[in-house]
Design a protein around this motif. Structure first.
Motif, PDB file in Angstrom:
ATOM      1  N   CYS A 125       0.853  -1.192   0.000  1.00  0.00           N
ATOM      2  CA  CYS A 125       0.000   0.000   0.000  1.00  0.00           C
ATOM      3  C   CYS A 125       0.892   1.247   0.000  1.00  0.00           C
ATOM      4  O   CYS A 125       1.347   1.682   1.060  1.00  0.00           O
ATOM      5  CB  CYS A 125      -0.903   0.021   1.235  1.00  0.00           C
ATOM      6  N   PRO A 126       1.147   1.817  -1.168  1.00  0.00           N
ATOM      7  CA  PRO A 126       2.025   2.987  -1.247  1.00  0.00           C
ATOM      8  C   PRO A 126       1.542   4.134  -0.346  1.00  0.00           C
ATOM      9  O   PRO A 126       0.345   4.362  -0.202  1.00  0.00           O
ATOM     10  CB  PRO A 126       1.954   3.394  -2.715  1.00  0.00           C
ATOM     11  N   GLU A 127       2.469   4.796   0.246  1.00  0.00           N
ATOM     12  CA  GLU A 127       2.224   5.967   1.105  1.00  0.00           C
ATOM     13  C   GLU A 127       1.442   5.655   2.384  1.00  0.00           C
ATOM     14  O   GLU A 127       0.887   6.557   2.999  1.00  0.00           O
ATOM     15  CB  GLU A 127       1.525   7.086   0.316  1.00  0.00           C
ATOM     16  N   ILE A 138       0.995  -1.864  12.981  1.00  0.00           N
ATOM     17  CA  ILE A 138       0.230  -3.018  13.447  1.00  0.00           C
ATOM     18  C   ILE A 138      -1.234  -2.869  13.040  1.00  0.00           C
ATOM     19  O   ILE A 138      -1.849  -3.804  12.533  1.00  0.00           O
ATOM     20  CB  ILE A 138       0.377  -3.185  14.969  1.00  0.00           C
ATOM     21  N   HIS A 139      -1.783  -1.673  13.247  1.00  0.00           N
ATOM     22  CA  HIS A 139      -3.178  -1.421  12.884  1.00  0.00           C
ATOM     23  C   HIS A 139      -3.396  -1.648  11.388  1.00  0.00           C
ATOM     24  O   HIS A 139      -4.366  -2.285  10.967  1.00  0.00           O
ATOM     25  CB  HIS A 139      -3.583  -0.004  13.292  1.00  0.00           C
ATOM     26  N   HIS A 140      -2.479  -1.134  10.565  1.00  0.00           N
ATOM     27  CA  HIS A 140      -2.601  -1.310   9.124  1.00  0.00           C
ATOM     28  C   HIS A 140      -2.520  -2.793   8.757  1.00  0.00           C
ATOM     29  O   HIS A 140      -3.339  -3.298   7.973  1.00  0.00           O
ATOM     30  CB  HIS A 140      -1.509  -0.527   8.387  1.00  0.00           C
ATOM     31  N   PHE A 141      -1.554  -3.498   9.313  1.00  0.00           N
ATOM     32  CA  PHE A 141      -1.376  -4.929   9.012  1.00  0.00           C
ATOM     33  C   PHE A 141      -2.616  -5.740   9.383  1.00  0.00           C
ATOM     34  O   PHE A 141      -3.067  -6.587   8.623  1.00  0.00           O
ATOM     35  CB  PHE A 141      -0.148  -5.462   9.756  1.00  0.00           C
ATOM     36  N   LEU A 142      -3.192  -5.477  10.540  1.00  0.00           N
ATOM     37  CA  LEU A 142      -4.316  -6.282  11.013  1.00  0.00           C
ATOM     38  C   LEU A 142      -5.658  -5.887  10.404  1.00  0.00           C
ATOM     39  O   LEU A 142      -6.519  -6.754  10.206  1.00  0.00           O
ATOM     40  CB  LEU A 142      -4.422  -6.199  12.540  1.00  0.00           C
ATOM     41  N   GLN A 187      -3.671  -6.164   0.793  1.00  0.00           N
ATOM     42  CA  GLN A 187      -3.080  -7.464   0.496  1.00  0.00           C
ATOM     43  C   GLN A 187      -3.732  -8.591   1.314  1.00  0.00           C
ATOM     44  O   GLN A 187      -3.784  -9.732   0.876  1.00  0.00           O
ATOM     45  CB  GLN A 187      -1.571  -7.426   0.779  1.00  0.00           C
ATOM     46  N   TYR A 188      -4.234  -8.245   2.496  1.00  0.00           N
ATOM     47  CA  TYR A 188      -4.762  -9.255   3.412  1.00  0.00           C
ATOM     48  C   TYR A 188      -6.273  -9.118   3.623  1.00  0.00           C
ATOM     49  O   TYR A 188      -6.800  -9.476   4.670  1.00  0.00           O
ATOM     50  CB  TYR A 188      -4.027  -9.184   4.754  1.00  0.00           C
ATOM     51  N   GLN A 189      -6.990  -8.636   2.612  1.00  0.00           N
ATOM     52  CA  GLN A 189      -8.444  -8.465   2.729  1.00  0.00           C
ATOM     53  C   GLN A 189      -9.163  -9.782   2.991  1.00  0.00           C
ATOM     54  O   GLN A 189     -10.081  -9.837   3.802  1.00  0.00           O
ATOM     55  CB  GLN A 189      -9.003  -7.811   1.471  1.00  0.00           C
ATOM     56  N   ARG A 190      -8.751 -10.851   2.310  1.00  0.00           N
ATOM     57  CA  ARG A 190      -9.408 -12.146   2.503  1.00  0.00           C
ATOM     58  C   ARG A 190      -9.212 -12.632   3.937  1.00  0.00           C
ATOM     59  O   ARG A 190     -10.161 -13.073   4.591  1.00  0.00           O
ATOM     60  CB  ARG A 190      -8.859 -13.181   1.537  1.00  0.00           C
ATOM     61  N   GLU A 191      -7.992 -12.542   4.451  1.00  0.00           N
ATOM     62  CA  GLU A 191      -7.699 -12.978   5.817  1.00  0.00           C
ATOM     63  C   GLU A 191      -8.446 -12.121   6.833  1.00  0.00           C
ATOM     64  O   GLU A 191      -8.959 -12.624   7.833  1.00  0.00           O
ATOM     65  CB  GLU A 191      -6.193 -12.928   6.082  1.00  0.00           C
ATOM     66  N   CYS A 229      -4.335 -17.690  13.481  1.00  0.00           N
ATOM     67  CA  CYS A 229      -4.717 -18.153  12.136  1.00  0.00           C
ATOM     68  C   CYS A 229      -4.517 -17.048  11.109  1.00  0.00           C
ATOM     69  O   CYS A 229      -4.018 -17.297  10.003  1.00  0.00           O
ATOM     70  CB  CYS A 229      -6.167 -18.626  12.114  1.00  0.00           C
ATOM     71  N   TYR A 230      -4.899 -15.822  11.455  1.00  0.00           N
ATOM     72  CA  TYR A 230      -4.733 -14.670  10.559  1.00  0.00           C
ATOM     73  C   TYR A 230      -3.256 -14.464  10.224  1.00  0.00           C
ATOM     74  O   TYR A 230      -2.881 -14.331   9.064  1.00  0.00           O
ATOM     75  CB  TYR A 230      -5.311 -13.416  11.226  1.00  0.00           C
ATOM     76  N   VAL A 231      -2.410 -14.438  11.246  1.00  0.00           N
ATOM     77  CA  VAL A 231      -0.977 -14.204  11.038  1.00  0.00           C
ATOM     78  C   VAL A 231      -0.387 -15.309  10.175  1.00  0.00           C
ATOM     79  O   VAL A 231       0.386 -15.038   9.245  1.00  0.00           O
ATOM     80  CB  VAL A 231      -0.240 -14.072  12.385  1.00  0.00           C
ATOM     81  N   ASN A 232      -0.747 -16.562  10.439  1.00  0.00           N
ATOM     82  CA  ASN A 232      -0.247 -17.668   9.618  1.00  0.00           C
ATOM     83  C   ASN A 232      -0.723 -17.548   8.171  1.00  0.00           C
ATOM     84  O   ASN A 232       0.037 -17.797   7.246  1.00  0.00           O
ATOM     85  CB  ASN A 232      -0.677 -19.017  10.199  1.00  0.00           C
ATOM     86  N   ALA A 233      -1.977 -17.168   7.978  1.00  0.00           N
ATOM     87  CA  ALA A 233      -2.544 -17.082   6.630  1.00  0.00           C
ATOM     88  C   ALA A 233      -1.909 -15.967   5.801  1.00  0.00           C
ATOM     89  O   ALA A 233      -1.785 -16.100   4.582  1.00  0.00           O
ATOM     90  CB  ALA A 233      -4.057 -16.884   6.704  1.00  0.00           C
ATOM     91  N   THR A 234      -1.490 -14.881   6.441  1.00  0.00           N
ATOM     92  CA  THR A 234      -0.876 -13.773   5.698  1.00  0.00           C
ATOM     93  C   THR A 234       0.551 -14.083   5.271  1.00  0.00           C
ATOM     94  O   THR A 234       1.038 -13.512   4.307  1.00  0.00           O
ATOM     95  CB  THR A 234      -0.851 -12.478   6.530  1.00  0.00           C
TER      96      THR A 234
END
Length: 146
Positions: A73-75, A80-84, A89-93, A123-128
């Protein structure tokens, strides 16, 4: 030493951050919560709680990368908030997490303090696969029989 720490801890910025996630983190509740977890999962939870997790925002703070931005995600800072909750990239998870936990899936304090939520977080962290190079595969916690 303990008296000095007791006086300085409440005004520390880390206290404010940790208290917002779990007011009892320095008490036995955290130890009880993580007693059956692998070292890797306990480290993940603690890292997420104290903002020390292998994401670009933290690495940039340590001068280990040139940019704090998310590689997907440019810019946008890779926090942590963004990642979770926000990374495209992680919309499905993220959707899977939201289906499992409902509206509480967007609450970081809930994700890091509730035994059921931690299972889904792992599970989320593993899936990403995002943290796998640094942390490896997160082993699922042993659930207490009901």
């Amino acid at each position: 030493m303990h008296a000095r720490w007791s006086r300085l801890w409440p005004i520390s910025p880390r206290h404010q951050h940790l208290h917002g996630i779990d007011p009892c983190i320095l008490q036995h509740s955290f130890l009880k919560l993580t007693s059956t977890y692998s070292k890797c999962l306990t480290g993940l939870i603690l890292g997420l709680r104290i903002n020390h997790i292998p994401l670009n925002k933290h690495f940039f703070h340590l001068a280990r990368v040139d940019s704090s931005h998310c590689p997907h995600c440019p810019e946008t800072k890779e926090s942590i908030h963004h990642f979770l909750f926000e990374c495209r990239q992680y919309q499905r998870e993220c959707h899977t997490l939201a289906c499992a936990l409902g509206c509480k899936a967007t609450s970081l304090p809930y994700l890091l303090a509730d035994e059921n939520a931690i299972l889904h977080l792992a599970c989320y962290v593993n899936a990403t696969h995002c943290l796998k190079p640094m942390l490896g595969e997160i082993l699922m916690p042993k659930l207490n029989p009901a």
